[in-house]
Design a protein around this motif. Structure first.
Motif, PDB file in Angstrom:
ATOM      1  N   PHE A 141       0.845  -1.188   0.000  1.00 48.40           N
ATOM      2  CA  PHE A 141       0.000   0.000   0.000  1.00 48.40           C
ATOM      3  C   PHE A 141       0.885   1.245   0.000  1.00 48.40           C
ATOM      4  O   PHE A 141       2.044   1.202   0.409  1.00 48.40           O
ATOM      5  CB  PHE A 141      -0.916   0.034   1.232  1.00 48.40           C
ATOM      6  CG  PHE A 141      -1.795  -1.172   1.385  1.00 48.40           C
ATOM      7  CD1 PHE A 141      -2.927  -1.318   0.601  1.00 48.40           C
ATOM      8  CD2 PHE A 141      -1.502  -2.162   2.314  1.00 48.40           C
ATOM      9  CE1 PHE A 141      -3.742  -2.415   0.746  1.00 48.40           C
ATOM     10  CE2 PHE A 141      -2.312  -3.269   2.465  1.00 48.40           C
ATOM     11  CZ  PHE A 141      -3.434  -3.395   1.674  1.00 48.40           C
ATOM     12  N   GLY A 142       0.309   2.353  -0.412  1.00 46.39           N
ATOM     13  CA  GLY A 142       1.019   3.609  -0.300  1.00 46.39           C
ATOM     14  C   GLY A 142       1.251   3.974   1.154  1.00 46.39           C
ATOM     15  O   GLY A 142       0.466   3.602   2.038  1.00 46.39           O
ATOM     16  N   VAL A 143       2.308   4.698   1.424  1.00 47.93           N
ATOM     17  CA  VAL A 143       2.629   5.096   2.793  1.00 47.93           C
ATOM     18  C   VAL A 143       1.479   5.920   3.374  1.00 47.93           C
ATOM     19  O   VAL A 143       1.038   6.902   2.777  1.00 47.93           O
ATOM     20  CB  VAL A 143       3.933   5.907   2.830  1.00 47.93           C
ATOM     21  CG1 VAL A 143       4.236   6.355   4.261  1.00 47.93           C
ATOM     22  CG2 VAL A 143       5.083   5.090   2.270  1.00 47.93           C
ATOM     23  N   GLY A 144       0.979   5.493   4.542  1.00 44.76           N
ATOM     24  CA  GLY A 144      -0.106   6.198   5.209  1.00 44.76           C
ATOM     25  C   GLY A 144      -1.471   5.967   4.599  1.00 44.76           C
ATOM     26  O   GLY A 144      -2.466   6.521   5.078  1.00 44.76           O
ATOM     27  N   GLU A 145      -1.558   5.136   3.577  1.00 47.35           N
ATOM     28  CA  GLU A 145      -2.819   4.948   2.853  1.00 47.35           C
ATOM     29  C   GLU A 145      -3.850   4.161   3.662  1.00 47.35           C
ATOM     30  O   GLU A 145      -5.028   4.528   3.722  1.00 47.35           O
ATOM     31  CB  GLU A 145      -2.534   4.227   1.535  1.00 47.35           C
ATOM     32  CG  GLU A 145      -3.740   4.014   0.637  1.00 47.35           C
ATOM     33  CD  GLU A 145      -3.364   3.299  -0.641  1.00 47.35           C
ATOM     34  OE1 GLU A 145      -4.094   2.374  -1.034  1.00 47.35           O
ATOM     35  OE2 GLU A 145      -2.330   3.664  -1.236  1.00 47.35           O
TER      36      GLU A 145
END
Length: 443
Positions: A141-145
């Motif tokens: 996943f994208g960082v912080g997503e």
């Protein structure tokens, strides 16, 4: 209370095949410790108040607190990129490497694969050696997503703490937390545990508990789940968290202690929010701050606090059945000690289960949904068959895309997520957010 709970604890442990357990209850400053069964079916030695158990992932709460102690020292900033402290860090996604912070790690939102075991031995460099291989972990996943429970994220947080403190992770936790809180029965390393009374992990084979001659974790996993402790020591931890009281100088300021429990972001089913490591949910109208642990299904634990009721409960067990025993004890305490009303069952919603069948992997773990006789069955699996997992259980829908165990619909178990086309694409289960394996469908 003890007179009422002790026979229930004995009975539930027998019914669920739990060889031994220790329960600690802190309520309005009063401490109770109850035990049942044996520490090992081979030796027959009884579980005593001083018997050590592996607390599993509740260890993460000590990792977070140790990190915050370094923040108070001015050595670390939660919102600085981790590479500031680990300039040689390699990740599979260079862009993620540049922006992941320690706060992302402590809130399970860094995005790289979270359930991977890296055996790097028992030397003092084990944690450094494991995190040196983090370029092997895909960025899911994208960082912080999203929130997706991440053991590997906490290992990296532990390595950051080592780097900025100049201490081995285990020494840092001992000096900054365990010693100030007089937690003299809590240890990370097997050579410290083996000279003290301790429980060993068990597996079920043909319905019978047998000793598994394996600890279940390696040293690099200590920041994510390696602490051994007693119920009494866990209640010392709970007392500090609830009241700030310590035998000597408190290891954290009141503001920092409260920050651990302050919601940081939404979590994944069945938890509503996450603090800095701590998992936040509700029991009826009461806020519950909790954790718990599972060491390869050999030792299972629960740690639950209800701040408004000055209540903490810990349950330590040495078998796979502890995954059911812990919640039973906790629910009993919430209803009978704190006086919180029982949660009512949710109505079942008719749903076609076929579109939900499939495998949703998260590394070494995964969630498998199958259709049997028109119903949906759910199971957590070890994708590499490395350890025994509980059998599948039937689930029913209690809301749109939300399931609970068919035998107990009071608490939701998992929530399915859909993509922009409306197809089931992921599931929140066991605190993980797991993407569907499109190459495989189980029916």
């Amino acid at each position: 209370m003890n007179r009422e709970l002790q026979p229930l604890l004995d009975e539930w442990a027998r019914e669920l095949g739990v060889p031994g357990a220790s329960v600690g209850i802190l309520h309005d400053g009063e401490v109770s410790v109850l035990t049942t069964g044996v520490s090992s079916v081979d030796t027959g030695l009884p579980v005593e108040p001083g018997t050590l158990f592996m607390i599993g992932s509740t260890s993460k709460t000590f990792t977070a607190a140790a990190v915050l102690a370094l923040v108070e020292d001015g050595l670390l900033d939660l919102d600085e990129p981790v590479v500031k402290y680990l300039p040689d860090l390699k990740l599979a996604d260079p862009a993620a490497r540049d922006v992941i912070t320690t706060r992302h790690l402590l809130t399970h939102s860094a995005g790289f694969l979270g359930d991977v075991d890296m055996d790097t031995g028992w030397g003092s460099d084990a944690l450094a050696a494991a995190t040196a291989r983090y370029d092997e972990l895909p960025q899911v996943f994208g960082v912080g997503e999203v929130f997706s429970y991440s053991n590997s994220g906490f290992l990296l947080a532990g390595r950051v703490a080592e780097a900025v403190s100049g201490l081995a992770f285990e020494d840092l936790v001992r000096e900054r937390l365990l010693e100030p809180l007089d937690m003299t029965d809590s240890w990370f390393l097997p050579w410290d545990v083996l000279t003290r009374p301790h429980a060993v992990g068990h597996v079920l084979r043909d319905g019978k508990s047998e000793v598994e001659h394996d600890v279940g974790l390696t040293r690099s996993a200590n920041p994510g789940g390696g602490l051994w402790s007693t119920a009494a020591d866990q209640l010392r931890w709970a007392k500090f968290l609830l009241t700030g009281q310590a035998k000597g100088a408190p290891p954290l300021s009141d503001a920092t202690r409260k920050l651990l429990w302050t919601p940081q972001r939404k979590a994944a089913y069945p938890i509503e929010e996450v603090g800095l490591s701590w998992l936040i949910t509700r029991f009826g109208d009461a806020e519950v701050i909790r954790h718990g642990g599972n060491v390869s299904n050999l030792q299972r634990s629960e740690f639950v606090t209800v701040p408004a009721e000055n209540l903490a409960v810990t349950v330590l067990t040495n078998g796979i059945g502890g995954g059911a025993l812990g919640p039973k004890v906790v629910d009993w305490c919430l209803e009978n000690v704190a006086g919180l009303p029982a949660i009512e069952a949710k109505p079942v919603v008719p749903t076609d289960p076929e579109e939900y069948a499939g495998l949703f992997p998260t590394g070494d773990l995964g969630f498998e949904f199958t259709v049997r006789d028109g119903g949906l069955w759910a199971r957590m699996v070890a994708t590499d068959d490395s350890f025994e997992m509980p059998p599948a259980a039937e689930v029913v829908f209690v809301a749109e895309d939300v399931v609970a165990r068919a035998g107990d619909t009071r608490q939701p178990l998992a929530r399915f997520l859909r993509d922009e086309d409306g197809a089931v694409s992921a599931v929140e289960f066991g605190l993980r957010t797991a993407l569907r394996d499109r190459s495989r469908r189980t029916a």
